[in-house]
Design a protein around this motif. Structure first.
Motif, short mmCIF file in Angstrom:
data_model
loop_
_atom_site.label_atom_id
_atom_site.label_comp_id
_atom_site.label_asym_id
_atom_site.label_seq_id
_atom_site.Cartn_x
_atom_site.Cartn_y
_atom_site.Cartn_z
N VAL A 15 -39.45 25.51 -36.46
CA VAL A 15 -39.74 24.09 -36.38
C VAL A 15 -40.52 23.61 -37.59
CG1 VAL A 15 -40.72 22.30 -34.88
CG2 VAL A 15 -39.84 24.39 -33.88
N LEU A 16 -41.08 24.53 -38.36
CA LEU A 16 -41.91 24.17 -39.51
C LEU A 16 -41.15 23.44 -40.58
CD1 LEU A 16 -43.58 27.53 -40.40
CD2 LEU A 16 -44.73 25.65 -39.34
N ILE A 17 -39.89 23.80 -40.78
CA ILE A 17 -39.16 23.36 -41.95
C ILE A 17 -38.77 21.91 -41.76
CG2 ILE A 17 -37.29 23.96 -43.49
CD1 ILE A 17 -37.08 26.57 -41.85
N SER A 18 -39.33 21.03 -42.56
CA SER A 18 -39.05 19.62 -42.35
C SER A 18 -38.62 18.96 -43.63
CB SER A 18 -40.29 18.92 -41.82
OG SER A 18 -40.05 17.56 -41.65
N LYS A 19 -37.62 18.15 -43.56
CA LYS A 19 -37.14 17.43 -44.70
C LYS A 19 -37.95 16.16 -44.88
CE LYS A 19 -33.01 14.58 -44.47
NZ LYS A 19 -31.66 14.46 -43.98
N PRO A 20 -38.09 15.65 -46.16
CA PRO A 20 -38.81 14.40 -46.37
C PRO A 20 -38.24 13.28 -45.51
CG PRO A 20 -38.38 15.47 -48.46
CD PRO A 20 -37.65 16.25 -47.40
N LEU A 21 -39.12 12.52 -44.90
CA LEU A 21 -38.70 11.46 -43.98
C LEU A 21 -39.07 10.09 -44.50
CD1 LEU A 21 -40.18 13.03 -40.73
CD2 LEU A 21 -37.90 13.37 -41.63
N LEU A 147 -48.21 15.00 -34.96
CA LEU A 147 -47.30 14.90 -33.83
C LEU A 147 -47.56 16.08 -32.90
CD1 LEU A 147 -44.77 13.81 -32.34
CD2 LEU A 147 -43.40 15.27 -33.87
N SER A 148 -47.75 15.80 -31.61
CA SER A 148 -47.98 16.84 -30.62
C SER A 148 -46.72 17.11 -29.81
CB SER A 148 -49.11 16.43 -29.67
OG SER A 148 -50.33 16.32 -30.37
N LEU A 149 -46.41 18.40 -29.59
CA LEU A 149 -45.25 18.83 -28.82
C LEU A 149 -45.72 19.68 -27.65
CD1 LEU A 149 -43.00 20.08 -31.77
CD2 LEU A 149 -43.04 17.79 -30.78
N PHE A 150 -45.13 19.45 -26.47
CA PHE A 150 -45.51 20.19 -25.27
C PHE A 150 -44.27 20.84 -24.67
CE2 PHE A 150 -48.48 16.73 -25.88
CZ PHE A 150 -49.71 17.35 -25.71
N PRO A 151 -44.21 22.19 -24.61
CA PRO A 151 -43.03 22.87 -24.07
C PRO A 151 -42.76 22.50 -22.62
CG PRO A 151 -44.45 24.41 -25.24
CD PRO A 151 -45.23 23.13 -25.09
N LYS A 152 -41.49 22.30 -22.29
CA LYS A 152 -41.09 22.03 -20.92
C LYS A 152 -40.96 23.32 -20.10
CE LYS A 152 -38.43 17.89 -22.18
NZ LYS A 152 -37.09 17.26 -22.18
N ASP A 153 -40.69 24.43 -20.77
CA ASP A 153 -40.49 25.71 -20.10
C ASP A 153 -41.83 26.29 -19.65
OD1 ASP A 153 -39.83 28.27 -19.28
OD2 ASP A 153 -38.54 28.69 -21.00
N LYS A 154 -41.95 26.60 -18.38
CA LYS A 154 -43.19 27.16 -17.86
C LYS A 154 -43.45 28.56 -18.39
CE LYS A 154 -43.03 24.52 -13.53
NZ LYS A 154 -42.99 24.59 -12.04
N ASN A 155 -42.40 29.24 -18.90
CA ASN A 155 -42.56 30.59 -19.44
C ASN A 155 -42.81 30.59 -20.95
OD1 ASN A 155 -42.11 31.99 -16.99
ND2 ASN A 155 -39.90 31.68 -17.22
N ALA A 156 -42.98 29.42 -21.54
CA ALA A 156 -43.20 29.34 -22.98
C ALA A 156 -44.49 30.06 -23.37
CB ALA A 156 -43.26 27.89 -23.43
N LEU A 163 -48.10 19.22 -35.27
CA LEU A 163 -47.57 19.17 -36.62
C LEU A 163 -48.33 18.12 -37.41
CD1 LEU A 163 -43.72 19.22 -35.91
CD2 LEU A 163 -45.23 21.16 -36.35
N ILE A 164 -48.89 18.51 -38.55
CA ILE A 164 -49.57 17.56 -39.44
C ILE A 164 -48.61 17.20 -40.56
CG2 ILE A 164 -51.53 17.20 -40.97
CD1 ILE A 164 -53.11 19.13 -39.22
N VAL A 165 -48.31 15.92 -40.68
CA VAL A 165 -47.23 15.44 -41.54
C VAL A 165 -47.74 14.40 -42.53
CG1 VAL A 165 -44.97 14.31 -41.52
CG2 VAL A 165 -45.62 15.82 -39.65
N TYR A 166 -47.28 14.47 -43.79
CA TYR A 166 -47.57 13.41 -44.76
C TYR A 166 -46.79 12.16 -44.36
CZ TYR A 166 -49.71 16.87 -47.84
OH TYR A 166 -50.52 17.85 -48.37
N GLU A 174 -49.00 21.25 -42.12
CA GLU A 174 -49.48 22.38 -41.34
C GLU A 174 -48.85 22.34 -39.95
OE1 GLU A 174 -53.75 22.77 -41.12
OE2 GLU A 174 -54.01 21.79 -43.06
N ILE A 175 -48.87 23.51 -39.29
CA ILE A 175 -48.49 23.58 -37.89
C ILE A 175 -49.58 24.34 -37.14
CG2 ILE A 175 -47.06 25.63 -38.30
CD1 ILE A 175 -45.34 24.72 -35.92
N TRP A 176 -50.01 23.79 -36.04
CA TRP A 176 -51.02 24.42 -35.18
C TRP A 176 -50.38 24.66 -33.81
CZ3 TRP A 176 -56.27 21.32 -35.66
CH2 TRP A 176 -56.54 21.08 -37.02
#
Length: 217
Positions: A15-21, A147-156, A163-166, A174-176
Motif C-alpha cells: 500500500v506504500l507505493i503511491s503515484k503523484p496525485l 489518511l487513516s485506514l481501518f481493516p474490516k477483517d477481524k483477523n487482520a 498514511l502521511i501524504v504530501y 510515511e506509513i504508520w
C-alpha cells in the motif's frame, strides 16, 4: 523478528507505493488512485528505514535495509542494520534467516497469514475498498495530510494504518501502523524503482550449512 511483524510488512508495503496525485477532496479520492497504482505495479525495489515503538517497556527499535517485490507473491527483505536479517517469500512459504543466531524459521503462507486480505495483497488481488474503512483526511500542515485506514477483517494483523501524504503531489511520505498489541511501526522508503526487471532466483532460499531450521506446524 516474529511472525506477526513479517505479516505486517508483507501486507502494507503493497500500500506504500503511491503515484503523484492531483489535490484530492476526500479519502476515497486518494484510495482510488492508490488502488489503481497498486494494480499496475508488477515489481518494486527500494531502501527502507523502520522504527518500531513497543508499548510495553517503552522500547524503540530502528532498522534499515533493502526490499524487493515481484508479483505474484515473491518478496525479499534484507535487513542490513543494526544486524543482518533476511526474509524471503517464494510464493509457497516464508523463510526468516538470522545469521547472528544461525537460525532459519520456516512458515507456510496459509499458516503465517490467517487474514485473507494479507494473502490478497501479496498475490496482487488486494482491494482497499473491500478490505478497509477510511477515516477523514487530516490537515497536518500546508504541505501534508494524513489518511487513516481501518481493516474490516477481524483477523487482520493491524488495528490501524496512517498514511502521511504530501498534499500538493500526493506522494506518500510515511506509513504508520498499529498491531493488535498497540505497538507502532513507522516505515519510510527511499530510492524507489517500480516495474523493474527482477530475477526470480533472488526469491529462492537455500539454508546455509550448520544452521538450525525451525518449521512451524
Amino acid at each position: 523478528m516474529d511472525r506477526q511483524m513479517v505479516c505486517v510488512l508483507v501486507l502494507f508495503f503493497c500500500v506504500l507505493i503511491s503515484k503523484p496525485l492531483i489535490a484530492a477532496s476526500s479519502a476515497e479520492d486518494i484510495a482510488k488512485r492508490v488502488q489503481a497504482y497498486y494494480q499496475a505495479t508488477q515489481s518494486f525495489t527500494g531502501e527502507f528505514e523502520q522504527e518500531v515503538y513497543f508499548k510495553r517497556g517503552n522500547q524503540v527499535k530502528i532498522s534499515k535495509g533493502r526490499v524487493f517485490y515481484k508479483k505474484p507473491a515473491l518478496m525479499r527483505w534484507e535487513y542490513q542494520w543494526p544486524e543482518e536479517l533476511l526474509i524471503i517469500i517464494d510464493g509457497k512459504g516464508i523463510y526468516v534467516y538470522s545469521p547472528k543466531d544461525k537460525q532459519v524459521m520456516v512458515f507456510s503462507l496459509e499458516h503465517a497469514f490467517p487474514s485473507k486480505a494479507t494473502l490478497d495483497f501479496l498475490t496482487g488481488q488486494g482491494n482497499l475498498f473491500k478490505d478497509f474503512n477510511f477515516g477523514p483526511l487530516e490537515q497536518l500542515s500546508q504541505k501534508e495530510v494524513a489518511l487513516s485506514l481501518f481493516p474490516k477483517d477481524k483477523n487482520a494483523q493491524v488495528q490501524k494504518i496512517r498514511l502521511i501524504v504530501y498534499s500538493e503531489t500526493g506522494a506518500i511520505k510515511e506509513i504508520w501502523f498499529w498491531d493488535a498489541l498497540e505497538n507502532l511501526t513507522k516505515i519510510k522508503f527511499f530510492n524507489i524503482k517500480r516495474n523493474v526487471d527482477i530475477k526470480s532466483s533472488i526469491f529462492s532460499f537455500k539454508p546455509p550449512e550448520n544452521v538450525e531450521i525451525i518449521r512451524e506446524r
